[in-house]
Design an enzyme around this catalytic site. Structure first.
Site, PDB file in Angstrom:
ATOM      1  N   HIS A   1       0.847  -1.193   0.000  1.00  0.00           N
ATOM      2  CA  HIS A   1       0.000   0.000   0.000  1.00  0.00           C
ATOM      3  C   HIS A   1       0.887   1.248   0.000  1.00  0.00           C
ATOM      4  O   HIS A   1       1.139   1.839  -1.049  1.00  0.00           O
ATOM      5  CB  HIS A   1      -0.950  -0.029   1.207  1.00  0.00           C
TER       6      HIS A   1
ATOM      7  N   CYS B   1      -0.497   0.308   9.716  1.00  0.00           N
ATOM      8  CA  CYS B   1      -0.697   1.694   9.244  1.00  0.00           C
ATOM      9  C   CYS B   1      -2.110   1.902   8.728  1.00  0.00           C
ATOM     10  O   CYS B   1      -2.819   2.812   9.150  1.00  0.00           O
ATOM     11  CB  CYS B   1       0.292   2.041   8.136  1.00  0.00           C
ATOM     12  N   HIS B   2      -2.530   1.037   7.766  1.00  0.00           N
ATOM     13  CA  HIS B   2      -3.832   1.257   7.153  1.00  0.00           C
ATOM     14  C   HIS B   2      -4.670  -0.010   7.083  1.00  0.00           C
ATOM     15  O   HIS B   2      -5.624  -0.080   6.325  1.00  0.00           O
ATOM     16  CB  HIS B   2      -3.668   1.867   5.754  1.00  0.00           C
ATOM     17  N   GLY B   3      -4.244  -1.012   7.834  1.00  0.00           N
ATOM     18  CA  GLY B   3      -5.091  -2.186   8.015  1.00  0.00           C
ATOM     19  C   GLY B   3      -5.111  -3.204   6.892  1.00  0.00           C
ATOM     20  O   GLY B   3      -6.087  -3.911   6.719  1.00  0.00           O
TER      21      GLY B   3
END
Lengths: 686, 176
Positions: free
Chosen positions: B121, B140-142
């Site tokens: 990502h 961080c963003h799953g």
């Protein structure tokens, strides 16, 4: 910046923008339609040249910062890494270091032009004073920049210059401690100097903007020194002044690139390729050439405080010039007495510069005192008096009456060459050799000398063998990696051969998972390991003498070539003093003369400064076996290992000279084209 | 240089101006190249980027270690039977970035998963043995990766990349 604009916006967007931010009409008025006196000669192109150099220094400087580490322990190494490993790093650094010198060459010509043609006189006083401020900022910036590589001259130059401030009574000592951020020059000093070296150029940019603004308010002076009266006296800045400036810039770039590509270290000091050592001062501590006249004034005064005051006064006095010169006539062309005094003043400045590079002893000091007195007398006595007493010649009624038919180009080129040679001539590298009665090393012929110089691969391989079998016992080669042996422009080993060499060495690595340091065979990426774990161990094993790292030794040693050779060397590109010295040293061992008091454990070498050298004679006939049939003599060994060390000092030498030739040819073509373009543009103006 | 050119026919003057401008433009462009080129990795960085060898013997089953190659973290995971089976039983066609487990490990070395430990990502480092599939989870963003390092849910667009590597023996790999 001006009220000359005749700009009329055409497109819709231009009209929209003009009503909100009149930047197009501003540029048009200041750099396109701006009326430029039509009798300007090529000395007036140095303003444009200076702008160009400022941009070059900013661009190269910003890039150097990307690779430089401002720390006392790493600065020197980071500069070497830049020169060796970064793509075009050697070019960018040489552009910047020589660019500083060229900036000063151009600014001195620009200033002397102002002096000659009276460009400081009303209404141009503020313009002139801004110029003096820019000059002071340049001097500060140049000094700060020279400390950053953290070599011997960086360190000791910084020490001497900052000690100026210790001359002030009472506040001197605390002031210097404050400047240093410590009790001696050290890492805090380097870091703040780095910060300021990055800041000041932008202050210069600001001052230049004001300088140009002031120029565009009062208009340019001109060789006749009379103000333009009618439209016939001026030409539009674009294309006339632009093409003329472009010719000047292109020729100046030729001059600049000659130094960058062929004699890149001529204007520097060999001592600055020795890492800073707070315990040893170089035998001759000399500032960069552009400070030498002021350095001579400093040393001419026997009192510390007065010397410093005289130094600053010698620059500060320039700001008062508009009022010290009492003459009604601007241009020295119409001032027969002042014109001669001007050239005497130029000679005095050059003389002070020459004396600044000489040791402060005997007749040199006396001469410096005489010239210092004259320097101040020129401003304080001669200029006010001559202005009043001199009978000037009649001025032309207008610029158009003054003009033309003056064939000044060739004369200017000659004058520029002489002038520039005189300025850069101060750079004559001072070294200890020759000063202690040591003989001058013989000038040898080297395959890598001159514009087409190349390393002899077989010689480099033989030299490497000698390093490996003899020198490596005591001397490191810490800035050289095994991979370098296989790189183009070097000894020409294959990658497999270089890897095999690396595997012969043990490299300390770690810690491993257990936390222990361990040894492993060398790899291509490793640098040559030092034979000793640290400097103290090296000293202990060598009777107290530290065997220097040999990576850059061929650039870190030199000797004085003397007048006129140091000038001729610029033209012939003879830059081989370092190799000459190293070769001579290896062959310079002999029995000490009877009256020479040789310290215990030292050896007598006729080329070594002071003659007592710690290293015993390292090489002798037949010591190393050559497979290629070359003579196995001391003389051959000495030359071969020196050639190898020249390569380790300047691994991109071949690439530098090759690119230099291309750049030279290109700039010659460009200069020719620009010259004819300029002639065509001006044809209609005459 | 664009002053008084009005004639329709190209003249010698036009040619001179165009030639001068072209030469100057070429020179400027060439002079800019070193300023661009110096930003690339320097010779020492390139030389330091050679392959590394890693001894697998100390890594126990179920353990994942992190080594560095070219400044990037490389996860070497010694997968348990359960993890291998979980990775193999998924229908690759149903995945966002369809790849079978066999495509991501070396034949005969199913227990070793070697991936670059950088979330596809925006470059964070996922944590091993976390998330819904007990593979990797990027905090961080799953983004959630499975035991084969394949993206299963979250914003990451692709599976964790497999670096070039080879087995020198059953217990030694060379990465790079």
């Amino acid at each position: 910046m001006s009220g000359h604009s005749t700009y009329l916006p055409q497109s819709g967007f231009a009209k929209w923008l003009e009503a909100r931010l009149p930047i197009f009409s501003f540029v048009h008025g200041s750099f396109v339609a701006y009326p430029s006196p039509r009798n300007l000669n090529y000395w007036w192109t140095f303003g444009g040249i200076l702008s160009l150099m400022l941009v070059v220094q900013l661009l190269t400087g910003i890039v150097l910062v990307m690779h430089y580490t401002p720390h006392a322990d790493m600065a020197f190494k980071s500069v070497e890494a830049l020169m060796r490993d970064v793509n075009y790093g050697w070019l960018l650094r040489y552009l910047h270091s020589n660019g500083a010198s060229m900036f000063f060459v151009a600014v001195y010509i620009h200033m002397f032009r102002g002096l000659y043609y009276g460009s400081y006189k009303a209404p141009r006083e503020v313009l002139w004073i801004l110029g003096v401020i820019i000059y002071l900022l340049m001097m500060a910036t140049g000094f700060l920049g020279y400390t950053l590589p953290w070599g011997q001259m960086s360190y000791w130059g910084a020490t001497v210059i900052t000690n100026f401030f210790s001359a002030f009574p009472f506040i001197g000592e605390p002031l210097v401690t404050w400047l240093w951020g410590g009790y001696a020059i050290g890492n805090p000093t380097l870091q703040r100097f780095f910060s300021l070296h990055y800041l000041l150029p932008f202050v210069i940019v600001g001052a230049v903007v004001l300088h140009v603004w002031a120029l565009h308010v009062v208009g340019q002076n001109n060789p006749a020194g009379v103000e333009p009266r009618t439209a016939k006296d001026t030409v539009p800045f674009t294309p006339h002044a632009v093409t003329k400036d472009a010719v000047g810039m292109s020729l100046f770039l030729l001059f600049y690139c000659w130094f960058v590509f062929y004699t890149p270290n001529f204007l520097g000091h060999a001592d600055n390729y020795i890492p800073a050592n707070p315990g040893v001062t170089p035998a001759h501590i000399v500032p960069e050439w552009y400070y030498l006249p002021f350095y001579a004034i400093l040393r001419a005064i026997p009192n510390k405080l007065m010397g410093v005051i005289a130094l600053f006064a010698s620059i500060g006095i320039l700001a008062f010039l508009p009022w010290l010169d009492t003459s009604k006539v601007r241009s020295a062309r119409y001032r027969p007495i002042y014109r001669q005094l001007f050239w005497i003043f130029v000679a005095v400045c050059l003389g002070l510069g020459w004396l600044g590079a000489k040791p402060a002893e005997g007749g040199y000091v006396l001469a410096a005192r005489v010239l210092t007195i004259y320097y101040f007398a020129h401003f304080l006595i001669i200029m006010p008096l001559v202005g009043k007493l001199e009978k000037t010649r009649p001025l032309p009624n207008s610029i158009s009456e003054d003009i033309l038919g003056r064939k000044t180009v060739a004369a200017m080129l000659v004058a520029f060459a002489v002038f520039a040679a005189g300025l850069v001539g101060f750079a004559a590298p001072a070294s200890a050799a020759g000063e202690h009665g040591a003989p001058v090393p013989p000038s040898l012929s080297w395959s890598f000398a001159g514009p087409f110089g190349k390393f002899d691969k077989a010689q480099l391989q033989r030299g490497f063998k000698i390093y490996k079998e003899v020198c490596a016992g005591c001397h490191g080669l810490g800035y050289v990696a095994f991979r370098n042996l296989a790189e183009p422009g070097g000894p020409g080993y294959s990658e497999a051969q270089a890897a095999a060499v690396a595997a012969e060495y043990n490299i300390k690595d770690g810690p491993n998972d257990a936390g222990d340091m361990f040894e492993r065979p060398g790899r291509l990426a490793d640098a040559f390991p030092s034979p000793f774990p640290n400097d103290n161990a090296a000293r202990a094993a060598n009777g107290g003498a530290l065997p220097p790292d040999l990576s850059i030794i061929a650039k870190a040693r030199t000797y004085e070539r003397g007048f006129p050779w140091f000038l001729i060397d610029i033209v012939t590109q003879y830059q081989e003093q370092g190799p000459n010295y190293v070769t001579a040293l290896l062959q310079g061992y002999e029995d000490a003369p009877g009256d020479f008091n040789l310290p215990a454990g030292a050896n007598y070498n006729k080329y070594f400064p002071g003659h007592a050298i710690g290293m015993p004679q390292p090489l002798s006939d037949g010591q190393v076996t050559y497979e290629d049939g070359s003579p196995q003599t001391l003389e051959q060994y000495a030359k071969d290992v020196t050639a190898f060390l020249m390569w380790t000092a300047e691994p991109h030498l071949e690439a530098r000279k090759r690119l230099g030739l291309q750049v030279m040819i290109f700039l010659l073509v460009l200069s020719g084209l620009l010259y004819f373009t300029k002639k065509r543009v001006w044809a209609s103006a005459h | 240089m664009t002053t008084t050119m009005s004639s329709a026919e190209p003249t010698r003057r036009d040619f001179l101006y165009v030639a001068t401008g072209a030469v100057a433009a070429v020179g400027t462009a060439a002079a800019l190249w070193p300023f661009v080129s110096q930003m690339n990795p320097d010779a020492s960085t390139v030389a330091a980027g050679v392959p590394i060898e890693v001894d697998l013997a100390p890594i126990t089953e179920g353990q994942a270690i992190k080594v560095f190659w070219r400044g990037k973290p490389i996860f070497i995971s010694h997968r348990s039977k359960k993890e291998i089976e979980a990775a193999q039983q998924v229908d690759a066609r149903s995945l966002p970035d369809p790849q079978t487990d066999a495509q991501r490990v070396k034949e005969g070395h199913d227990q070793w998963l070697v991936v670059i430990g950088i979330c596809t990502h925006l470059g964070c480092i996922p944590i091993a043995h976390q998330g819904e599939y007990d593979g990797f989870f990027c905090p961080c963003h799953g983004s959630v990766y499975d035991t084969s390092g394949r993206i299963r849910s979250g914003p990451a667009p692709a599976n964790l990349a497999v670096p070039p590597y080879e087995f020198l023996s059953d217990s030694k790999v060379r990465i790079g």
